[in-house]
Design a protein around this motif. Structure first.
Motif, PDB file in Angstrom:
ATOM      1  N   ALA A  46       0.806  -1.216   0.000  1.00 21.60           N
ATOM      2  CA  ALA A  46       0.000   0.000   0.000  1.00 21.60           C
ATOM      3  C   ALA A  46       0.840   1.267   0.000  1.00 21.60           C
ATOM      4  O   ALA A  46       0.464   2.279  -0.589  1.00 21.60           O
ATOM      5  CB  ALA A  46      -0.944   0.002   1.201  1.00 21.60           C
ATOM      6  N   SER A  47       1.990   1.216   0.674  1.00 18.36           N
ATOM      7  CA  SER A  47       2.848   2.394   0.783  1.00 18.36           C
ATOM      8  C   SER A  47       4.269   1.935   1.048  1.00 18.36           C
ATOM      9  O   SER A  47       4.465   0.911   1.720  1.00 18.36           O
ATOM     10  CB  SER A  47       2.367   3.299   1.916  1.00 18.36           C
ATOM     11  N   PRO A  48       5.278   2.646   0.551  1.00 18.23           N
ATOM     12  CA  PRO A  48       6.657   2.272   0.857  1.00 18.23           C
ATOM     13  C   PRO A  48       6.958   2.425   2.347  1.00 18.23           C
ATOM     14  O   PRO A  48       6.243   3.128   3.070  1.00 18.23           O
ATOM     15  CB  PRO A  48       7.492   3.264   0.034  1.00 18.23           C
ATOM     16  N   ARG A  49       8.011   1.796   2.776  1.00 16.23           N
ATOM     17  CA  ARG A  49       8.446   1.896   4.168  1.00 16.23           C
ATOM     18  C   ARG A  49       8.655   3.358   4.552  1.00 16.23           C
ATOM     19  O   ARG A  49       9.192   4.144   3.778  1.00 16.23           O
ATOM     20  CB  ARG A  49       9.740   1.114   4.358  1.00 16.23           C
ATOM     21  N   ASP A  50       8.226   3.718   5.767  1.00 17.39           N
ATOM     22  CA  ASP A  50       8.345   5.087   6.257  1.00 17.39           C
ATOM     23  C   ASP A  50       9.130   5.055   7.567  1.00 17.39           C
ATOM     24  O   ASP A  50       8.648   4.552   8.578  1.00 17.39           O
ATOM     25  CB  ASP A  50       6.951   5.683   6.475  1.00 17.39           C
ATOM     26  N   SER A  51      10.347   5.604   7.544  1.00 17.11           N
ATOM     27  CA  SER A  51      11.206   5.544   8.730  1.00 17.11           C
ATOM     28  C   SER A  51      10.625   6.333   9.900  1.00 17.11           C
ATOM     29  O   SER A  51      10.791   5.951  11.063  1.00 17.11           O
ATOM     30  CB  SER A  51      12.608   6.056   8.396  1.00 17.11           C
ATOM     31  N   LEU A  52       9.915   7.435   9.621  1.00 16.96           N
ATOM     32  CA  LEU A  52       9.301   8.212  10.689  1.00 16.96           C
ATOM     33  C   LEU A  52       8.226   7.405  11.400  1.00 16.96           C
ATOM     34  O   LEU A  52       8.171   7.358  12.640  1.00 16.96           O
ATOM     35  CB  LEU A  52       8.713   9.511  10.139  1.00 16.96           C
ATOM     36  N   VAL A  53       7.372   6.753  10.629  1.00 16.03           N
ATOM     37  CA  VAL A  53       6.311   5.932  11.216  1.00 16.03           C
ATOM     38  C   VAL A  53       6.921   4.822  12.066  1.00 16.03           C
ATOM     39  O   VAL A  53       6.464   4.549  13.188  1.00 16.03           O
ATOM     40  CB  VAL A  53       5.409   5.340  10.119  1.00 16.03           C
ATOM     41  N   GLU A  54       7.974   4.201  11.582  1.00 14.39           N
ATOM     42  CA  GLU A  54       8.558   3.086  12.316  1.00 14.39           C
ATOM     43  C   GLU A  54       9.282   3.551  13.577  1.00 14.39           C
ATOM     44  O   GLU A  54       9.327   2.816  14.573  1.00 14.39           O
ATOM     45  CB  GLU A  54       9.446   2.275  11.392  1.00 14.39           C
ATOM     46  N   ARG A  55       9.798   4.760  13.570  1.00 13.45           N
ATOM     47  CA  ARG A  55      10.354   5.309  14.811  1.00 13.45           C
ATOM     48  C   ARG A  55       9.242   5.577  15.821  1.00 13.45           C
ATOM     49  O   ARG A  55       9.393   5.330  17.018  1.00 13.45           O
ATOM     50  CB  ARG A  55      11.146   6.588  14.524  1.00 13.45           C
ATOM     51  N   PRO A  70      -3.424  17.492  13.657  1.00 13.82           N
ATOM     52  CA  PRO A  70      -4.258  17.735  12.479  1.00 13.82           C
ATOM     53  C   PRO A  70      -3.836  16.822  11.328  1.00 13.82           C
ATOM     54  O   PRO A  70      -2.654  16.474  11.199  1.00 13.82           O
ATOM     55  CB  PRO A  70      -3.975  19.209  12.153  1.00 13.82           C
ATOM     56  N   GLN A  71      -4.794  16.447  10.514  1.00 13.32           N
ATOM     57  CA  GLN A  71      -4.538  15.483   9.442  1.00 13.32           C
ATOM     58  C   GLN A  71      -3.350  15.878   8.576  1.00 13.32           C
ATOM     59  O   GLN A  71      -2.537  15.038   8.189  1.00 13.32           O
ATOM     60  CB  GLN A  71      -5.798  15.350   8.574  1.00 13.32           C
ATOM     61  N   ARG A  72      -3.221  17.166   8.290  1.00 14.52           N
ATOM     62  CA  ARG A  72      -2.151  17.611   7.389  1.00 14.52           C
ATOM     63  C   ARG A  72      -0.765  17.414   7.990  1.00 14.52           C
ATOM     64  O   ARG A  72       0.252  17.416   7.271  1.00 14.52           O
ATOM     65  CB  ARG A  72      -2.358  19.085   7.025  1.00 14.52           C
ATOM     66  N   LEU A  73      -0.687  17.244   9.324  1.00 17.58           N
ATOM     67  CA  LEU A  73       0.604  17.092   9.990  1.00 17.58           C
ATOM     68  C   LEU A  73       0.929  15.631  10.305  1.00 17.58           C
ATOM     69  O   LEU A  73       2.046  15.330  10.724  1.00 17.58           O
ATOM     70  CB  LEU A  73       0.624  17.907  11.289  1.00 17.58           C
ATOM     71  N   GLN A  74      -0.026  14.729  10.112  1.00 15.88           N
ATOM     72  CA  GLN A  74       0.212  13.318  10.403  1.00 15.88           C
ATOM     73  C   GLN A  74       0.985  12.658   9.265  1.00 15.88           C
ATOM     74  O   GLN A  74       0.916  13.091   8.111  1.00 15.88           O
ATOM     75  CB  GLN A  74      -1.113  12.593  10.602  1.00 15.88           C
ATOM     76  N   PRO A  75       1.729  11.591   9.580  1.00 15.95           N
ATOM     77  CA  PRO A  75       2.378  10.824   8.514  1.00 15.95           C
ATOM     78  C   PRO A  75       1.334  10.331   7.516  1.00 15.95           C
ATOM     79  O   PRO A  75       0.249   9.892   7.908  1.00 15.95           O
ATOM     80  CB  PRO A  75       3.031   9.654   9.251  1.00 15.95           C
ATOM     81  N   ALA A  76       1.650  10.429   6.240  1.00 20.36           N
ATOM     82  CA  ALA A  76       0.695  10.039   5.196  1.00 20.36           C
ATOM     83  C   ALA A  76       1.322   8.986   4.287  1.00 20.36           C
ATOM     84  O   ALA A  76       2.533   9.007   4.064  1.00 20.36           O
ATOM     85  CB  ALA A  76       0.289  11.251   4.369  1.00 20.36           C
ATOM     86  N   PRO A  77       0.507   8.041   3.782  1.00 20.81           N
ATOM     87  CA  PRO A  77       1.047   7.042   2.855  1.00 20.81           C
ATOM     88  C   PRO A  77       1.652   7.713   1.627  1.00 20.81           C
ATOM     89  O   PRO A  77       1.080   8.646   1.066  1.00 20.81           O
ATOM     90  CB  PRO A  77      -0.182   6.212   2.477  1.00 20.81           C
ATOM     91  N   LYS A  78       2.819   7.238   1.225  1.00 17.36           N
ATOM     92  CA  LYS A  78       3.457   7.768   0.019  1.00 17.36           C
ATOM     93  C   LYS A  78       2.813   7.141  -1.206  1.00 17.36           C
ATOM     94  O   LYS A  78       2.352   6.004  -1.184  1.00 17.36           O
ATOM     95  CB  LYS A  78       4.958   7.497   0.052  1.00 17.36           C
ATOM     96  N   ARG A  79       2.773   7.875  -2.282  1.00 18.68           N
ATOM     97  CA  ARG A  79       2.101   7.413  -3.491  1.00 18.68           C
ATOM     98  C   ARG A  79       2.924   6.309  -4.156  1.00 18.68           C
ATOM     99  O   ARG A  79       4.110   6.465  -4.434  1.00 18.68           O
ATOM    100  CB  ARG A  79       1.892   8.575  -4.466  1.00 18.68           C
ATOM    101  N   THR A  80       2.268   5.194  -4.392  1.00 17.27           N
ATOM    102  CA  THR A  80       2.936   4.068  -5.030  1.00 17.27           C
ATOM    103  C   THR A  80       1.911   3.127  -5.647  1.00 17.27           C
ATOM    104  O   THR A  80       0.755   3.088  -5.213  1.00 17.27           O
ATOM    105  CB  THR A  80       3.806   3.294  -4.018  1.00 17.27           C
ATOM    106  N   VAL A  81       2.331   2.414  -6.671  1.00 19.31           N
ATOM    107  CA  VAL A  81       1.539   1.317  -7.239  1.00 19.31           C
ATOM    108  C   VAL A  81       2.488   0.125  -7.334  1.00 19.31           C
ATOM    109  O   VAL A  81       3.314   0.031  -8.242  1.00 19.31           O
ATOM    110  CB  VAL A  81       0.979   1.668  -8.632  1.00 19.31           C
ATOM    111  N   ARG A  82       2.375  -0.762  -6.351  1.00 20.79           N
ATOM    112  CA  ARG A  82       3.322  -1.885  -6.293  1.00 20.79           C
ATOM    113  C   ARG A  82       2.646  -3.126  -5.734  1.00 20.79           C
ATOM    114  O   ARG A  82       1.903  -3.064  -4.757  1.00 20.79           O
ATOM    115  CB  ARG A  82       4.523  -1.515  -5.419  1.00 20.79           C
ATOM    116  N   VAL A  83       2.900  -4.258  -6.367  1.00 22.58           N
ATOM    117  CA  VAL A  83       2.427  -5.554  -5.892  1.00 22.58           C
ATOM    118  C   VAL A  83       3.555  -6.560  -6.072  1.00 22.58           C
ATOM    119  O   VAL A  83       4.405  -6.416  -6.947  1.00 22.58           O
ATOM    120  CB  VAL A  83       1.164  -6.036  -6.637  1.00 22.58           C
ATOM    121  N   GLN A  84       3.549  -7.583  -5.219  1.00 25.87           N
ATOM    122  CA  GLN A  84       4.541  -8.647  -5.316  1.00 25.87           C
ATOM    123  C   GLN A  84       3.829  -9.991  -5.287  1.00 25.87           C
ATOM    124  O   GLN A  84       2.682 -10.096  -4.834  1.00 25.87           O
ATOM    125  CB  GLN A  84       5.534  -8.564  -4.158  1.00 25.87           C
TER     126      GLN A  84
END
Length: 313
Positions: A223-232, A248-262
């Motif tokens: 759904a989203s690439p790895r996010d180092s901030l979220v994992e911290r 506020p929503q605009r300041l929260q970590p947000a999923p990065k745009r990606t289209v990827r499946v494995q």
């Protein structure tokens, strides 16, 4: 050859999962559900879209059962069955040990009719999924619905339990742990019966729905690439995690745009890694949360799109 992505709009937001009908009058048609509770049938070419039912909840994972009915994991209403001809909706499982599920998410159906399904969190519902993800509650569960209607907790303590799939031989069931970037394997038969290990780990992003394709592989949406901030945040003090989800929503970590499946085989070997070119595709479609391979084409859904899409390799 570069994979290409084609979108097929649906009249609803958040077409989160997809399932392809493999036989009968609807062969090749794709089913999806949206945030307003609608369930749609989309023709194989996207030219025709029919609303077949409404769940009065939030449909997420979809499967077709042995009788051709649509099994729906509704985040608010639990497990439902829909007659795709009449639109009739039947509730089949809502409680676990006398307590309502908070976040029914995805399922797989065995050849004997047993339903394996996930409940992502016992703390937060679908509207607060980010809170569970960041706070890392690890209250996700893998559940089993037997044909007699009994619901059993098979695994608990999962980091946001999500997609579910069975192996080709049905000797194990796999469940995605979105928060841990792993796919857990729970053995059902053979010398390892009852044991738990990992089908795959250290994924390049956060897995959402998973499904066994017509090619026999287990396909995993990233759904989203790895996010180092979220994992911290996930490993930081709980007070900090809670504070982050109250921003506020605009300041929260947000999923990065990606289209990827494995795609993985039953031994956990990576067979396909499909990453659509960001320069040409990601601006118009992102956050793939559902995936289904059917006859060499890869159908995907998204929690944040009013469309499903198909990837041609």
């Amino acid at each position: 050859m570069t994979p290409t992505l084609t979108t097929h709009p649906v009249p609803g937001y958040g077409a989160e999962d997809v399932v392809v009908c493999g036989h009968g009058a609807d062969e090749g048609a794709v089913f999806t559900g949206t945030a307003d509770g609608s369930v749609f049938r989309v023709s194989h070419d996207g030219a025709k879209v029919d609303r077949i039912a409404g769940t009065q909840g939030r449909p997420l994972g979809l499967e077709l059962d042995l009788d051709g009915r649509l099994l729906v994991c509704d985040a608010r209403r639990g497990l439902l069955r829909i007659d795709v001809r009449t639109g009739g909706v039947e509730a089949i499982a809502r409680d676990v040990d006398g307590h309502p599920m908070r976040f029914c998410n995805n399922a797989a159906i065995a050849s004997d009719g047993t339903v394996w399904f996930s409940d992502s969190s016992t703390k937060f519902g679908v509207d607060d999924w980010k809170s569970d993800f960041v706070q890392n509650t690890r209250t996700g569960r893998l559940l089993r619905l037997d044909v007699d209607g009994t619901v059993t907790v098979v695994l608990d303590g999962l980091a946001f339990a999500n997609g579910v799939a069975l192996s080709r031989a049905e000797d194990f069931v796999a469940v995605a742990e979105t928060g841990a970037r792993t796919v857990v394997r729970r053995w059902l038969t053979g010398p390892n019966a009852g044991a738990r290990d990992l089908l795959c780990s250290d994924l390049p992003g956060y897995p959402d729905n998973i499904a066994r394709g017509s090619d026999g592989l287990i396909w995993v949406s990233i759904a989203s690439p790895r996010d180092s901030l979220v994992e911290r945040l996930q490993t930081g003090p709980m007070v900090l995690r809670r504070l982050a989800t109250r921003l506020p929503q605009r300041l929260q970590p947000a999923p990065k745009r990606t289209v990827r499946v494995q795609a993985y085989d039953d031994d956990g070997r990576l067979i396909h890694d499909v990453d659509v070119d960001p320069k040409t595709q990601r601006a118009s479609y992102h956050m793939v949360t559902g995936v289904r391979e059917y006859q060499g084409r890869i159908w995907v859904g998204s929690l944040h799109e009013s469309a499903i899409a198909v990837i041609d390799l």
